[in-house]
Design a protein around this motif. Structure first.
Motif, PDB file in Angstrom:
ATOM      1  N   ASN A  71       0.807  -1.216   0.000  1.00 21.27           N
ATOM      2  CA  ASN A  71       0.000   0.000   0.000  1.00 21.27           C
ATOM      3  C   ASN A  71       0.844   1.273   0.000  1.00 21.27           C
ATOM      4  O   ASN A  71       0.342   2.344   0.341  1.00 21.27           O
ATOM      5  N   GLY A  72       2.119   1.157  -0.353  1.00 21.36           N
ATOM      6  CA  GLY A  72       2.932   2.360  -0.525  1.00 21.36           C
ATOM      7  C   GLY A  72       4.169   2.457   0.345  1.00 21.36           C
ATOM      8  O   GLY A  72       4.723   3.541   0.496  1.00 21.36           O
ATOM      9  N   ALA A  73       4.627   1.331   0.905  1.00 20.38           N
ATOM     10  CA  ALA A  73       5.898   1.343   1.641  1.00 20.38           C
ATOM     11  C   ALA A  73       7.028   1.201   0.630  1.00 20.38           C
ATOM     12  O   ALA A  73       7.034   0.272  -0.174  1.00 20.38           O
ATOM     13  N   THR A  74       7.983   2.124   0.656  1.00 17.42           N
ATOM     14  CA  THR A  74       9.079   2.071  -0.300  1.00 17.42           C
ATOM     15  C   THR A  74      10.393   1.653   0.336  1.00 17.42           C
ATOM     16  O   THR A  74      11.308   1.247  -0.360  1.00 17.42           O
ATOM     17  N   LYS A  75      10.486   1.792   1.672  1.00 14.67           N
ATOM     18  CA  LYS A  75      11.664   1.307   2.390  1.00 14.67           C
ATOM     19  C   LYS A  75      11.337   1.196   3.878  1.00 14.67           C
ATOM     20  O   LYS A  75      10.330   1.720   4.349  1.00 14.67           O
ATOM     21  N   LEU A  76      12.209   0.524   4.600  1.00 14.54           N
ATOM     22  CA  LEU A  76      12.050   0.366   6.037  1.00 14.54           C
ATOM     23  C   LEU A  76      12.176   1.729   6.697  1.00 14.54           C
ATOM     24  O   LEU A  76      13.116   2.478   6.433  1.00 14.54           O
ATOM     25  N   GLY A  77      11.198   2.073   7.530  1.00 18.03           N
ATOM     26  CA  GLY A  77      11.232   3.362   8.203  1.00 18.03           C
ATOM     27  C   GLY A  77      10.430   3.340   9.486  1.00 18.03           C
ATOM     28  O   GLY A  77       9.502   2.552   9.633  1.00 18.03           O
ATOM     29  N   MET A  78      10.794   4.222  10.410  1.00 21.73           N
ATOM     30  CA  MET A  78      10.089   4.318  11.680  1.00 21.73           C
ATOM     31  C   MET A  78      10.219   5.740  12.207  1.00 21.73           C
ATOM     32  O   MET A  78      11.293   6.336  12.142  1.00 21.73           O
TER      33      MET A  78
END
Length: 150
Positions: A71-78
């Motif tokens: 649904n639109g995650a392009t890289k690991l992030g927090m």
């Protein structure tokens, strides 16, 4: 892993919002700016809550805002956002929410180590209270990193 993923730019303290939807939109800004998620990822998080309820409210006044990678995650992030005042998300047991952790992963395995580290931190009430009381992004980050070393 968490130590490499998060820096002070990923932390926002004392965010004021109108409601849970506004809180999700505003707490997602940092991941949007970093290119870790697309706008449709934010909309998907909101839509899923509307459809199924506050599935990502974990307890201890914490929400782990996320949705499916496609649904639109392009890289690991927090990113970490504290809310002032805390906001009702519709969770009978865990409202009001004081901390939103906005999270993105590109697949179902890439995030397992960081989630394990996060779980150990979030299960410690003393650490949580210290995070909630943090006055600066540096203090918040320091508490997170020091908790990993314990």
């Amino acid at each position: 892993m968490l130590e490499e993923l998060v820096n002070t730019e990923d932390i926002e303290l004392g965010l004021q919002t109108n409601d849970w939807e506004d809180a999700i939109r505003k707490s997602s800004r940092r991941l949007l700016e970093k290119g870790a998620i697309e706008q449709r990822y934010v909309e998907s998080m909101i839509d899923v809550v509307k459809e199924t309820g506050p599935y990502f409210v974990l307890g201890n006044h914490i929400a782990l805002a996320h949705t499916r990678p496609e649904n639109g995650a392009t890289k690991l992030g927090m990113s970490f956002t504290t809310l002032n005042p805390p906001i009702e998300f519709g969770s009978e047991n865990f409202d009001p929410i004081k901390l939103i952790i906005t999270f993105s992963a590109t697949d179902s395995k890439a995030h397992l180590l960081v989630m394990s580290e996060l779980a150990s931190i979030l299960s410690d009430e003393e650490i949580l209270e210290e995070l909630f009381r943090s006055k600066t992004e540096e203090a918040f980050l320091s508490t997170l990193i020091n908790a990993l070393d314990e």
